[in-house]
Scaffold this motif. Structure first.
Motif, PDB file in Angstrom:
ATOM      1  N   ILE A  94       0.829  -1.204  -0.020  1.00 32.74           N
ATOM      2  CA  ILE A  94       0.148   0.076   0.192  1.00 32.74           C
ATOM      3  C   ILE A  94       0.753   1.208  -0.015  1.00 32.74           C
ATOM      4  O   ILE A  94       1.508   1.487   0.921  1.00 32.74           O
ATOM      5  CB  ILE A  94      -0.876   0.292   1.195  1.00 32.74           C
ATOM      6  N   ASP A  95       0.901   1.848  -1.088  1.00 32.30           N
ATOM      7  CA  ASP A  95       1.958   3.335  -1.285  1.00 32.30           C
ATOM      8  C   ASP A  95       0.788   4.277  -1.306  1.00 32.30           C
ATOM      9  O   ASP A  95      -0.156   4.344  -1.927  1.00 32.30           O
ATOM     10  CB  ASP A  95       2.543   2.996  -2.559  1.00 32.30           C
ATOM     11  N   THR A 110       3.883  -2.880   3.334  1.00 31.71           N
ATOM     12  CA  THR A 110       3.589  -4.268   2.822  1.00 31.71           C
ATOM     13  C   THR A 110       2.684  -4.861   3.931  1.00 31.71           C
ATOM     14  O   THR A 110       3.176  -5.125   5.160  1.00 31.71           O
ATOM     15  CB  THR A 110       4.609  -5.203   2.435  1.00 31.71           C
ATOM     16  N   VAL A 111       1.561  -5.247   3.816  1.00 34.01           N
ATOM     17  CA  VAL A 111       0.556  -5.911   4.513  1.00 34.01           C
ATOM     18  C   VAL A 111       0.470  -7.304   4.174  1.00 34.01           C
ATOM     19  O   VAL A 111       0.106  -7.708   3.260  1.00 34.01           O
ATOM     20  CB  VAL A 111      -0.712  -5.163   4.415  1.00 34.01           C
ATOM     21  N   PHE A 112       0.179  -8.267   5.309  1.00 34.54           N
ATOM     22  CA  PHE A 112      -0.013  -9.834   5.113  1.00 34.54           C
ATOM     23  C   PHE A 112      -1.687  -9.642   5.252  1.00 34.54           C
ATOM     24  O   PHE A 112      -2.278  -9.265   6.425  1.00 34.54           O
ATOM     25  CB  PHE A 112       0.625 -10.461   5.989  1.00 34.54           C
ATOM     26  N   VAL A 113      -2.504 -10.356   4.299  1.00 34.76           N
ATOM     27  CA  VAL A 113      -3.871 -10.410   4.379  1.00 34.76           C
ATOM     28  C   VAL A 113      -4.114 -11.700   4.926  1.00 34.76           C
ATOM     29  O   VAL A 113      -3.710 -12.942   4.314  1.00 34.76           O
ATOM     30  CB  VAL A 113      -4.463 -10.315   2.968  1.00 34.76           C
ATOM     31  N   ARG A 126      10.624  -8.968   6.140  1.00 35.92           N
ATOM     32  CA  ARG A 126      11.459  -8.393   7.115  1.00 35.92           C
ATOM     33  C   ARG A 126      12.726  -7.982   6.272  1.00 35.92           C
ATOM     34  O   ARG A 126      13.191  -6.662   6.736  1.00 35.92           O
ATOM     35  CB  ARG A 126      11.849  -9.559   7.963  1.00 35.92           C
ATOM     36  N   VAL A 127      13.409  -8.489   5.204  1.00 35.49           N
ATOM     37  CA  VAL A 127      14.386  -8.107   4.598  1.00 35.49           C
ATOM     38  C   VAL A 127      14.327  -6.891   4.137  1.00 35.49           C
ATOM     39  O   VAL A 127      15.195  -5.865   3.977  1.00 35.49           O
ATOM     40  CB  VAL A 127      15.077  -9.208   3.702  1.00 35.49           C
ATOM     41  N   THR A 128      13.309  -6.753   3.154  1.00 35.90           N
ATOM     42  CA  THR A 128      12.869  -5.601   2.474  1.00 35.90           C
ATOM     43  C   THR A 128      12.692  -4.264   3.564  1.00 35.90           C
ATOM     44  O   THR A 128      13.478  -3.295   3.211  1.00 35.90           O
ATOM     45  CB  THR A 128      11.811  -5.655   1.884  1.00 35.90           C
ATOM     46  N   GLU A 129      11.882  -4.419   4.324  1.00 41.18           N
ATOM     47  CA  GLU A 129      11.989  -3.436   5.490  1.00 41.18           C
ATOM     48  C   GLU A 129      13.008  -3.039   6.141  1.00 41.18           C
ATOM     49  O   GLU A 129      13.473  -1.760   6.214  1.00 41.18           O
ATOM     50  CB  GLU A 129      10.884  -3.959   6.655  1.00 41.18           C
ATOM     51  N   SER A 238       6.643 -10.120  -4.386  1.00 45.53           N
ATOM     52  CA  SER A 238       7.742  -9.034  -4.040  1.00 45.53           C
ATOM     53  C   SER A 238       7.078  -8.072  -2.963  1.00 45.53           C
ATOM     54  O   SER A 238       5.813  -8.149  -2.515  1.00 45.53           O
ATOM     55  CB  SER A 238       8.004  -7.918  -5.152  1.00 45.53           C
ATOM     56  N   CYS A 239       8.000  -7.427  -2.231  1.00 44.06           N
ATOM     57  CA  CYS A 239       7.770  -6.641  -1.354  1.00 44.06           C
ATOM     58  C   CYS A 239       8.254  -5.174  -1.478  1.00 44.06           C
ATOM     59  O   CYS A 239       9.124  -5.073  -2.120  1.00 44.06           O
ATOM     60  CB  CYS A 239       7.967  -7.018   0.260  1.00 44.06           C
ATOM     61  N   HIS A 240       7.440  -4.177  -0.705  1.00 43.70           N
ATOM     62  CA  HIS A 240       7.720  -3.003  -0.921  1.00 43.70           C
ATOM     63  C   HIS A 240       7.753  -2.112   0.204  1.00 43.70           C
ATOM     64  O   HIS A 240       6.534  -2.402   1.029  1.00 43.70           O
ATOM     65  CB  HIS A 240       7.009  -2.213  -2.155  1.00 43.70           C
TER      66      HIS A 240
END
Length: 278
Positions: A94-95, A110-113, A126-129, A238-240
Protein backbone atom coordinates in the motif's frame (compact mmCIF):
# COMPACT_ATOMS: atom_id res chain seq x y z
CA UNK A 1 18.90 20.34 -9.13
CA UNK A 2 18.37 18.95 -5.64
CA UNK A 3 15.87 20.96 -3.60
CA UNK A 4 17.14 21.97 -0.16
CA UNK A 5 14.41 22.63 2.42
CA UNK A 6 14.31 25.06 5.29
CA UNK A 7 13.36 23.83 8.78
CA UNK A 8 9.93 25.43 8.28
CA UNK A 9 9.40 23.50 5.06
CA UNK A 10 10.51 20.26 6.69
CA UNK A 11 7.90 20.87 9.39
CA UNK A 12 5.22 21.04 6.69
CA UNK A 13 6.55 17.83 5.16
CA UNK A 14 6.33 16.24 8.61
CA UNK A 15 2.65 17.23 8.73
CA UNK A 16 2.11 15.56 5.35
CA UNK A 17 4.08 12.53 6.54
CA UNK A 18 1.84 12.07 9.56
CA UNK A 19 -1.20 12.06 7.28
CA UNK A 20 0.45 9.28 5.25
CA UNK A 21 1.08 7.34 8.47
CA UNK A 22 -2.61 7.69 9.34
CA UNK A 23 -3.58 6.46 5.86
CA UNK A 24 -1.42 3.39 6.34
CA UNK A 25 -2.84 2.63 9.78
CA UNK A 26 -6.41 2.79 8.43
CA UNK A 27 -5.64 0.78 5.29
CA UNK A 28 -3.74 -1.89 7.25
CA UNK A 29 -6.84 -2.44 9.39
CA UNK A 30 -9.08 -2.55 6.30
CA UNK A 31 -6.89 -5.02 4.35
CA UNK A 32 -8.86 -8.14 5.26
CA UNK A 33 -10.08 -11.10 3.19
CA UNK A 34 -13.05 -10.03 1.11
CA UNK A 35 -12.08 -6.38 0.85
CA UNK A 36 -11.39 -4.96 -2.60
CA UNK A 37 -8.46 -2.72 -3.39
CA UNK A 38 -11.02 -0.01 -4.18
CA UNK A 39 -12.30 -0.34 -0.60
CA UNK A 40 -8.80 0.50 0.61
CA UNK A 41 -8.63 3.47 -1.73
CA UNK A 42 -11.86 4.82 -0.25
CA UNK A 43 -10.48 4.38 3.28
CA UNK A 44 -7.40 6.37 2.27
CA UNK A 45 -9.54 9.10 0.68
CA UNK A 46 -11.48 9.52 3.92
CA UNK A 47 -8.28 9.91 5.96
CA UNK A 48 -7.08 12.59 3.53
CA UNK A 49 -10.38 14.44 3.81
CA UNK A 50 -10.47 14.16 7.60
CA UNK A 51 -7.01 15.77 7.80
CA UNK A 52 -7.71 18.46 5.22
CA UNK A 53 -4.91 17.08 3.02
CA UNK A 54 -4.78 16.51 -0.72
CA UNK A 55 -3.81 13.30 -2.52
CA UNK A 56 -0.61 13.43 -4.52
CA UNK A 57 -1.22 10.16 -6.38
CA UNK A 58 -4.71 10.91 -7.72
CA UNK A 59 -4.36 12.40 -11.18
CA UNK A 60 -0.55 12.14 -11.16
CA UNK A 61 0.23 11.36 -14.80
CA UNK A 62 -3.41 10.28 -15.04
CA UNK A 63 -3.23 7.76 -12.17
CA UNK A 64 -6.85 7.04 -11.08
CA UNK A 65 -6.35 6.18 -7.38
CA UNK A 66 -5.53 7.85 -4.08
CA UNK A 67 -3.11 5.01 -3.29
CA UNK A 68 -1.28 2.27 -5.16
CA UNK A 69 -2.41 -1.24 -4.25
CA UNK A 70 0.04 -3.88 -5.48
CA UNK A 71 -0.89 -7.50 -4.74
CA UNK A 72 1.46 -10.50 -4.72
CA UNK A 73 3.53 -10.41 -7.94
CA UNK A 74 2.63 -6.77 -8.60
CA UNK A 75 5.67 -4.76 -7.54
CA UNK A 76 4.35 -1.20 -7.65
CA UNK A 77 1.68 1.09 -9.14
CA UNK A 78 -1.24 -1.32 -8.84
CA UNK A 79 -4.52 0.49 -9.57
CA UNK A 80 -7.30 0.15 -6.96
CA UNK A 81 -10.43 -1.45 -8.42
CA UNK A 82 -13.56 -3.40 -7.51
CA UNK A 83 -12.38 -6.56 -9.26
CA UNK A 84 -9.31 -7.26 -7.11
CA UNK A 85 -10.66 -8.96 -3.99
CA UNK A 86 -8.15 -9.70 -1.25
CA UNK A 87 -7.98 -13.24 0.07
CA UNK A 88 -6.22 -14.91 2.95
CA UNK A 89 -2.61 -15.57 2.04
CA UNK A 90 -2.21 -12.48 -0.16
CA UNK A 91 0.34 -9.76 0.44
CA UNK A 92 -0.28 -6.19 -0.65
CA UNK A 93 1.93 -3.15 -0.93
CA UNK A 94 0.00 0.00 0.00
CA UNK A 95 1.82 3.07 -1.33
CA UNK A 96 0.26 6.30 -0.06
CA UNK A 97 0.93 10.00 -0.33
CA UNK A 98 -0.43 13.33 0.87
CA UNK A 99 0.06 17.05 0.31
CA UNK A 100 -0.16 19.61 3.13
CA UNK A 101 0.36 23.30 2.32
CA UNK A 102 2.02 22.34 -0.95
CA UNK A 103 4.52 19.90 0.61
CA UNK A 104 4.53 16.16 0.00
CA UNK A 105 4.74 12.94 1.98
CA UNK A 106 5.13 9.46 0.44
CA UNK A 107 5.53 6.02 2.02
CA UNK A 108 4.69 2.37 1.44
CA UNK A 109 4.06 -0.68 3.62
CA UNK A 110 3.57 -4.35 2.85
CA UNK A 111 0.57 -5.93 4.57
CA UNK A 112 -0.16 -9.65 5.08
CA UNK A 113 -3.83 -10.42 4.41
CA UNK A 114 -5.40 -13.03 6.67
CA UNK A 115 -3.34 -16.14 7.38
CA UNK A 116 -1.45 -18.95 5.68
CA UNK A 117 1.65 -17.11 4.46
CA UNK A 118 4.80 -19.08 3.79
CA UNK A 119 7.71 -18.29 6.13
CA UNK A 120 9.78 -17.09 3.16
CA UNK A 121 7.21 -14.35 2.52
CA UNK A 122 7.54 -13.09 6.08
CA UNK A 123 11.31 -13.16 5.67
CA UNK A 124 11.08 -11.32 2.33
CA UNK A 125 9.11 -8.53 3.97
CA UNK A 126 11.50 -8.37 6.91
CA UNK A 127 14.54 -8.19 4.64
CA UNK A 128 12.95 -5.48 2.49
CA UNK A 129 11.87 -3.37 5.45
CA UNK A 130 15.19 -3.73 7.26
CA UNK A 131 17.11 -2.82 4.11
CA UNK A 132 15.08 0.39 4.02
CA UNK A 133 16.13 1.19 7.58
CA UNK A 134 19.75 0.43 6.71
CA UNK A 135 19.43 2.99 3.93
CA UNK A 136 17.83 5.51 6.27
CA UNK A 137 20.66 5.03 8.78
CA UNK A 138 23.14 5.86 5.99
CA UNK A 139 21.45 9.22 5.40
CA UNK A 140 24.08 11.18 7.30
CA UNK A 141 25.74 14.52 6.66
CA UNK A 142 28.90 14.00 4.64
CA UNK A 143 27.80 10.73 3.04
CA UNK A 144 26.88 10.60 -0.61
CA UNK A 145 23.78 9.24 -2.31
CA UNK A 146 25.57 6.03 -3.26
CA UNK A 147 26.14 5.30 0.44
CA UNK A 148 22.38 4.92 0.85
CA UNK A 149 22.23 2.58 -2.16
CA UNK A 150 25.19 0.62 -0.81
CA UNK A 151 23.56 0.21 2.61
CA UNK A 152 20.31 -1.08 1.09
CA UNK A 153 21.98 -3.54 -1.26
CA UNK A 154 24.54 -4.61 1.31
CA UNK A 155 21.89 -5.52 3.86
CA UNK A 156 19.95 -7.61 1.33
CA UNK A 157 23.05 -9.40 0.03
CA UNK A 158 24.12 -10.36 3.56
CA UNK A 159 20.89 -12.27 4.29
CA UNK A 160 20.57 -16.04 3.85
CA UNK A 161 19.16 -16.90 0.45
CA UNK A 162 15.47 -17.88 0.30
CA UNK A 163 14.29 -21.28 -0.90
CA UNK A 164 13.64 -19.72 -4.31
CA UNK A 165 17.38 -19.16 -4.63
CA UNK A 166 17.79 -15.39 -4.47
CA UNK A 167 16.35 -12.02 -3.64
CA UNK A 168 15.79 -9.88 -6.71
CA UNK A 169 16.45 -6.17 -6.12
CA UNK A 170 14.10 -4.50 -8.57
CA UNK A 171 16.19 -2.62 -11.11
CA UNK A 172 13.76 -0.35 -12.97
CA UNK A 173 12.34 1.55 -9.97
CA UNK A 174 13.84 3.19 -6.93
CA UNK A 175 13.68 6.04 -4.46
CA UNK A 176 13.68 9.75 -5.20
CA UNK A 177 13.88 13.24 -3.88
CA UNK A 178 10.67 14.66 -2.45
CA UNK A 179 9.48 18.06 -1.28
CA UNK A 180 7.49 20.63 -3.24
CA UNK A 181 6.85 17.79 -5.70
CA UNK A 182 6.38 14.08 -5.12
CA UNK A 183 9.14 12.91 -7.47
CA UNK A 184 12.27 15.06 -7.68
CA UNK A 185 16.01 14.70 -8.14
CA UNK A 186 17.97 12.73 -7.18
CA UNK A 187 16.92 9.26 -8.32
CA UNK A 188 17.98 6.70 -5.70
CA UNK A 189 18.93 3.20 -6.81
CA UNK A 190 18.52 0.33 -4.37
CA UNK A 191 21.81 -1.13 -5.56
CA UNK A 192 25.20 0.25 -6.55
CA UNK A 193 25.72 1.05 -10.22
CA UNK A 194 29.29 2.27 -10.61
CA UNK A 195 28.46 3.89 -13.93
CA UNK A 196 26.37 6.46 -12.06
CA UNK A 197 29.20 7.57 -9.80
CA UNK A 198 28.79 8.50 -6.16
CA UNK A 199 25.94 10.99 -6.57
CA UNK A 200 25.45 14.22 -4.63
CA UNK A 201 26.74 14.75 -1.12
CA UNK A 202 24.04 14.52 1.55
CA UNK A 203 23.50 17.87 3.25
CA UNK A 204 20.96 19.20 5.77
CA UNK A 205 17.73 20.15 4.04
CA UNK A 206 17.83 17.23 1.62
CA UNK A 207 14.79 14.93 1.67
CA UNK A 208 14.62 11.46 0.13
CA UNK A 209 11.94 8.84 -0.31
CA UNK A 210 13.85 5.62 0.39
CA UNK A 211 11.97 2.62 -1.02
CA UNK A 212 13.49 -0.79 -1.68
CA UNK A 213 11.45 -3.25 -3.75
CA UNK A 214 12.56 -6.88 -3.55
CA UNK A 215 11.22 -10.08 -5.14
CA UNK A 216 11.67 -13.77 -4.42
CA UNK A 217 13.12 -14.21 -7.90
CA UNK A 218 13.98 -12.06 -10.85
CA UNK A 219 14.71 -8.33 -10.53
CA UNK A 220 13.21 -7.84 -14.01
CA UNK A 221 9.75 -6.33 -14.44
CA UNK A 222 7.24 -5.34 -17.09
CA UNK A 223 4.32 -2.89 -17.25
CA UNK A 224 0.82 -4.10 -18.09
CA UNK A 225 -1.39 -2.61 -20.80
CA UNK A 226 -2.91 -0.15 -18.30
CA UNK A 227 0.47 1.67 -18.44
CA UNK A 228 0.78 1.55 -14.64
CA UNK A 229 0.78 -1.92 -13.09
CA UNK A 230 4.32 -3.29 -12.72
CA UNK A 231 4.77 -7.07 -12.37
CA UNK A 232 7.80 -9.30 -11.98
CA UNK A 233 8.76 -11.06 -15.21
CA UNK A 234 8.91 -14.48 -13.57
CA UNK A 235 5.74 -14.13 -11.48
CA UNK A 236 7.64 -14.13 -8.18
CA UNK A 237 6.01 -12.24 -5.31
CA UNK A 238 7.58 -9.02 -4.10
CA UNK A 239 7.60 -6.62 -1.17
CA UNK A 240 7.85 -2.84 -1.06
CA UNK A 241 8.64 -0.60 1.90
CA UNK A 242 9.17 3.17 1.85
CA UNK A 243 9.64 6.17 4.12
CA UNK A 244 10.22 9.83 3.35
CA UNK A 245 13.25 11.09 5.29
CA UNK A 246 14.66 14.57 5.93
CA UNK A 247 18.30 15.15 6.78
CA UNK A 248 18.57 17.96 9.33
CA UNK A 249 21.43 19.54 11.25
CA UNK A 250 20.44 17.24 14.15
CA UNK A 251 20.36 14.08 12.03
CA UNK A 252 17.70 12.18 10.06
CA UNK A 253 13.98 12.64 10.69
CA UNK A 254 11.69 9.95 9.26
CA UNK A 255 8.83 12.15 8.16
CA UNK A 256 6.32 9.34 7.56
CA UNK A 257 7.00 7.32 10.74
CA UNK A 258 4.72 8.14 13.70
CA UNK A 259 7.72 8.39 16.05
CA UNK A 260 9.96 10.12 13.50
CA UNK A 261 12.08 6.98 13.25
CA UNK A 262 13.31 7.24 16.82
CA UNK A 263 13.00 3.56 17.80
CA UNK A 264 14.48 1.99 14.67
CA UNK A 265 17.31 4.49 14.31
CA UNK A 266 18.27 3.82 17.92
CA UNK A 267 19.04 0.23 16.87
CA UNK A 268 21.74 1.72 14.64
CA UNK A 269 23.06 3.95 17.40
CA UNK A 270 21.56 7.01 15.72
CA UNK A 271 19.49 9.66 17.47
CA UNK A 272 16.59 10.82 15.31
CA UNK A 273 16.25 14.56 14.82
CA UNK A 274 13.71 16.31 17.05
CA UNK A 275 10.15 16.27 15.73
CA UNK A 276 9.28 19.87 14.74
CA UNK A 277 5.60 19.20 15.45
CA UNK A 278 6.07 17.60 18.87
Amino acid sequence: MVEIKTPEQIAKMRAAGLVVAAMHAACREAAVPGATTKDLDEVAAKVLADHGAKPNFLGYGGFPGNICTSVNDVVVHGIPDRETVLKSGDIISIDAGAIVDGWHGDAAITVFVGEGHAPELHELSRVTEESMWAGIAAMRKGNRLVDVSKAIEGYIRRQPRPASGRYGIIEDYGGHGIGSQMHMDPHLLNYVDRRRGRGPRLVPGMCLAIEPMVSLGSPKTHVLDDDWTVKTDDGSWSCHWEHSVALTEQGPLVLTAPDGGKAKLAEYGITAAPDPLA
